[in-house]
Design an enzyme around this catalytic site. Structure first.
Site, mmCIF file in Angstrom:
data_model
loop_
_atom_site.group_PDB
_atom_site.id
_atom_site.type_symbol
_atom_site.label_atom_id
_atom_site.label_comp_id
_atom_site.label_asym_id
_atom_site.label_seq_id
_atom_site.Cartn_x
_atom_site.Cartn_y
_atom_site.Cartn_z
ATOM 1 N N PHE A 150 39.745 44.769 56.896
ATOM 2 C CA PHE A 150 40.551 44.142 58.152
ATOM 3 C C PHE A 150 39.456 43.060 59.022
ATOM 4 C CE2 PHE A 150 44.640 45.523 59.249
ATOM 5 C CZ PHE A 150 44.995 45.354 60.433
ATOM 6 N N GLU A 196 47.762 41.518 60.389
ATOM 7 C CA GLU A 196 46.681 41.306 59.721
ATOM 8 C C GLU A 196 46.346 41.800 58.532
ATOM 9 O OE1 GLU A 196 43.341 40.410 62.422
ATOM 10 O OE2 GLU A 196 42.355 42.189 61.679
ATOM 11 N N HIS A 242 46.970 36.898 68.758
ATOM 12 C CA HIS A 242 47.071 37.274 67.270
ATOM 13 C C HIS A 242 47.279 36.005 66.581
ATOM 14 C CE1 HIS A 242 48.254 39.308 63.475
ATOM 15 N NE2 HIS A 242 47.825 40.319 64.136
#
Lengths: 586, 138, 247
Positions: free
Chosen positions: A116, A245, A232
């Site tokens: 991530f 993501e 984001h």
């Protein structure tokens, strides 16, 4: 008879339900009320997609998770809280697994973890790409086991009851009947989430209106780090729907109008075919959103009727991988963008997503007001600092939901007497809402004021900010507050009056908006998600501190500073895409 | 949770749900469902008819001829034609529902619904073949 | 493509009216707008008194279920332009009591959900120190579909059995019971049998199949129910021939 409980939770999302279960398990004799303006399974936790971080891989360590989080937060994170967080996160995620959460698995049956953004190791637990949905439903369904958890579904809290500096309950509207009632408690935990709806373009649901932040602020609890707002990098244009993501974690590329992977121009490393952790598309969200703005300034983004976009390229992942790892992304693109990521490029742009700031709490979720606690996005501990890493927030709900639950339960067991004066406050609140607010025959439409506020925030508190724009914003917001006194509420019915709720939510959002622009104006540096073009450098000498905003008696905001707690990681340069000079591995 | 007995201004009447007696005419799929359910009546008729046939055969040639003559009367003929159509409808809808109701696994793999469906039809064809062979062949 | 489309929206204002009525509104109809955008336009610009539920606007929270031209839909996932030239009739979800305008009372479902014990039931809990319960991807696939339910209630609206018999436990509740029955970590099937095998449980279902048709998440509750009928029947036969000891 006024209902009275040991602990009242405001908000029934991930943090609220985790706290409720914690208290019910710690002491089955405690009485617990979960008061939520929506049914718990509608809470915004449900929309979270990518995953929840917890270090379990053999090549991972708690220190690495801590370092990634602290550097990701540009050193604004309180390191003692981060150390507790990274330690407890894997245990919490495991507990959720025991409660039935359908974590995605390795072939041998062990829980799987994926890479991530901003993380050096794979540590994000995931349930396909609907992690928040599965976590919320697991928590909600598990909470049904406990008879001591009483739910007030679709009750809207309008005020905290405070006696002599102690919080002793809430006043809430039962939306179905319209009745306004006090619910007293020895401890109150706010779990109401963030405030994305103060922006015009957001991933957030309509219910994210900063209610808990406003409640705390008005009751005298300060808000912290409000200027740190996360954009984001990948939201769908027009709707703002989140493209997780995880799409980049699985190998997606961000390309500009020339088909060029532009992130390599922004100190995020060199592009490789496969995703490299803490590099390129797996950099931290603030840096990726800032890169977009710079590409826009250079004229390298693509113009669409819904604003400038870049493209997210998932075509090289193949249909099998997309359907296995990110099926919801495919569904959303097909449905809302009329394209198939297996063979089309996805237009994306930065979208307001999360608030790092919130109600100031300590490492146990306690606010400075005795009896008041907070956990989740509404709170600022702070573990996220100036920029949150993806997948830390879902873990935060569990860790601090549990901590706040325990702390609130302990406070409740100290048998504090609930004062009868709070009932008089409740009567005042009843009158304020029924008469003062309700009988307005003004001229300002709620939607007009809300849009004006959103426009103001978009133009002043975006990814890059200036002192001039922020100063103007303070005045504009004040004007909107004045106009709010003249708001028109056409709906005079008591039964499920959603217009009245919208008006109350707007008041909450205006309060929160003011704290954001004031804090942003005062912070004369750039750090993490707060970027000032007039103060482009990070200034640890003056600003290695949290902005703490208090409400003055006249309603204006006062910003003070609280030093950041540093334990083992002294402030350093934030490095992505190549080896860090010291502190962590790369 | 709250008691609103003492405050009539907060009491409100909730509209109870209602369903029309002719709900099954409101949508094509509802109507098809009712036809499917009614087809069971014709299944029952066919069972009765088969039992009558067996009894007639058992009672000798004269009874059997009488049974055939009765079967050829317009009413019985009509009923039997409708029943046949109904039974085919019943079988087809039943088979179509089978893959949804039956999850067949071979080891760790799920057998695709189309194969389950094909299996049902194959079984029908096989059973019919056996009956034909019995009646016409041997 | 038309610029505007007419919405015929059901209204019910308790205290003011004793029955539902319809109000008409003309709203813009750009191709990206969903029905919910049309309703928001009405509330923001035309008639602030219109009340309805919504939240995520991306088909995952389950708040915005309503009848659109007689079919139960998530209004955030239903495009207005698909109904051009209109009008579009919007009503509260069928088979539920109406509190106000487009808002229905789903308390019945919330109570029924709790009765099927939708949580992991185990004889003995493993301590956290022993790690996770191993569950292979194939074992996850066994129940994954049923875990996708967003509790939107469209299936209850489509189900004529629920409309005719409000005691029927309903598609979503049974699908969620199955989600746990089929989860390899769960040991609670026996505890759920009693509630599910009641007349108002699975045996009320006559496999109309509409629930599966309208489900926006492909949960296939009809399939879940029929599969469970087989399981329950087998359990009943087993219990008959090999009765368990006193519970």
């Amino acid at each position: 008879m006024t209902p009275s409980y040991d602990v009242v939770l405001v908000g029934g999302g991930g943090a609220g339900l985790r706290a409720a279960i914690t208290i019910a398990e710690a002491n089955p004799r405690f009485t617990i009320a979960v008061v939520s303006k929506v049914y718990p399974m509608r809470s915004h936790t449900v929309s979270a997609e990518g995953g929840s971080a917890g270090a379990i891989a053999p090549d991972d360590s708690l220190d690495e998770h801590a370092y990634d989080t602290i550097s990701g937060g540009d050193w604004m994170c309180d390191q003692d809280a981060v150390e507790a967080f990274v330690k407890e996160a894997p245990q919490e995620l495991l507990q959720l697994e025991h409660w039935g959460c359908p974590w995605s698995r390795e072939p041998d049956g062990r829980v799987a973890v994926r890479p991530f953004g901003g993380m050096k190791r794979k540590r994000t637990w995931f349930a396909a790409d609907k992690t928040g949905f599965h976590m919320l439903h697991t928590l909600f369904q598990t909470s049904l086991k406990y008879a001591s958890v009483v739910r007030y579904d679709e009750w809207f809290v309008t005020k905290l009851l405070v006696n002599d500096g102690r919080v002793q309950g809430v006043v809430a509207i039962d939306l179905q009947s319209g009745k306004i009632e006090a619910i007293t408690a020895r401890s109150v935990i706010l779990c109401t989430g963030g405030c994305g709806k103060i922006f015009p373009f957001t991933t957030n649901a309509s219910i994210k209106t900063g209610d808990g932040m406003a409640l705390a602020y008005r009751a005298g609890a300060p808000l912290k780090d409000m200027e740190f707002l996360q954009y984001h990098p990948t939201g769908l244009p027009f709707t703002g729907i989140l493209i997780t993501e995880a799409a980049r974690a699985e190998g997606g590329y961000l390309i500009n109008k020339d088909g060029y992977r532009y992130l390599q121009d922004y100190a995020l490393g060199t592009p490789e075919k496969e995703p490299v952790l803490r590099t390129m598309e797996l950099g931290p969200r603030d840096r990726l959103s800032q890169a977009f703005m710079q590409e826009l300034a250079k004229g390298r983004t693509i113009e669409t009727p819904y604003g400038p976009v870049v493209n997210l390229d998932l075509r090289h992942l193949g249909e099998k991988k997309i359907d296995a790892k990110i099926p919801f992304v495919r569904e959303l693109c097909v449905k809302y963008q009329n394209l198939d990521p297996v063979k089309d490029l996805i237009p994306v742009r930065p979208v307001l997503h999360y608030m790092m700031g919130g109600v100031h709490t300590d490492i146990n979720g306690a606010t400075p007001l005795p009896g008041l606690y907070a956990a989740g996005e509404v709170a600022c501990v702070s573990i996220n600092g100036a920029n949150r890493l993806g997948s830390n927030s879902l873990s935060e709900l569990l860790v601090f939901g549990a901590r706040a639950g325990l702390a609130a339960a302990e406070h409740a067991s100290s048998n504090v007497e609930i004062s009868q004066t709070v009932l008089a406050q409740a009567k005042d609140e009843h009158r304020r809402i029924e008469q003062d607010l309700f009988s307005k025959k003004g001229h300002e439409r709620i939607a007009d004021l809300r849009e004006e506020m959103q426009k103001t925030m978009d133009e002043s508190a975006g990814i890059y900010r200036t002192g001039a724009a922020l100063t103007t914003a303070v005045d504009r917001l004040r004007r909107i507050q004045e106009r709010y006194a003249d708001v028109v509420i056409e709906d005079q019915s008591k039964t499920f009056n959603t217009e009245r709720v919208s008006a109350l939510e707007l008041a909450n959002m205006l309060d929160v908006a003011e704290t954001i622009v004031m804090s942003a104006l005062r912070r004369e540096e750039s750090r993490g998600a707060h970027q000032r073009t007039d103060f482009p450098k990070r200034d640890d000498e003056r600003y290695l501190a949290h902005s703490v905003v208090h409400r003055n008696p006249d309603g204006s905001a006062r910003v003070e500073y609280l030093p950041v707690t540093i334990t083992r990681w002294p402030p350093a340069e934030r490095v992505y895409g190549k080896a860090a000079p010291h502190g962590g591995s790369n | 949770m709250s008691q609103s007995q003492e405050q009539p201004e907060y009491q409100h009447r909730v509209l109870p749900p209602h369903i029309s007696t002719f709900w099954w005419l409101e949508k094509g799929s509802y109507f098809a469902f009712i036809l499917r359910e009614l087809s069971c009546v014709f299944v029952a008729w066919f069972v009765v008819y088969l039992l009558l046939l067996v009894r007639a055969v058992g009672q000798g040639d004269a009874a059997y001829q009488q049974f055939l003559a009765w079967s050829a009367t317009p009413l019985i003929l009509l009923v039997n034609i409708v029943s046949l159509l109904s039974l085919v409808f019943h079988a087809v809808t039943f088979f179509a529902a089978a893959p949804q109701a039956m999850v067949v696994k071979v080891g760790p793999n799920k057998v695709p619904g189309s194969l389950v469906l094909a299996g049902h039809y194959a079984g029908w064809v096989a059973a019919s073949a056996v009956v034909c062979w019995l009646l016409l062949g041997a | 493509m038309a610029d505007q489309i007419k919405l015929q929206v059901a209204r019910y204002r308790p205290g003011q009216e004793s029955e539902a009525t319809f109000d008409d509104y003309d709203v813009p109809c750009p191709k990206e707008w969903v029905v919910l955008d049309g309703l928001n336009h009405v509330k923001d610009r035309i008639d602030g008194t219109l009340s309805y539920r919504w939240s995520c606007r991306m088909g995952v929270c389950g708040s915005c279920g309503m009848m659109v031209n007689g079919e139960p839909k998530l209004t955030c996932a239903t495009f207005l332009a698909d109904y051009a030239p209109g009008p579009v009739r919007i009503e509260p979800l069928r088979n539920f009591p109406v509190i106000r305008d487009l808002i229905v009372d789903i308390g019945d479902f919330m109570r029924k959900l709790a009765t099927v014990k939708p949580w992991i039931v185990r004889e003995e809990e493993k301590p956290l120190s022993a790690g996770e319960y191993r569950q292979t991807p194939e074992q996850l696939d066994d129940y994954k579909q049923y875990s996708m339910c967003i509790n939107c209630m469209l299936c209850y609206s489509a189900c004529p059995v629920y409309g005719l018999d409000p005691n029927f436990i309903g598609p979503a509740a049974i699908a969620l019971a199955q989600r746990y029955n089929l989860d390899s970590r769960d040991e609670g099937s026996a505890e759920r049998v009693a509630v599910l095998s009641e007349h108002a449980g699975i045996w009320g279902c006559t496999f109309v199949g509409e629930c599966t048709k309208v489900c926006p998440k492909n949960v296939d509750p009809a399939g879940a129910i029929q599969r469970y009928k087989l399981t329950a029947a087998v359990e009943t036969v087993k219990a008959f021939f090999m009765p368990r000891g006193a519970q």
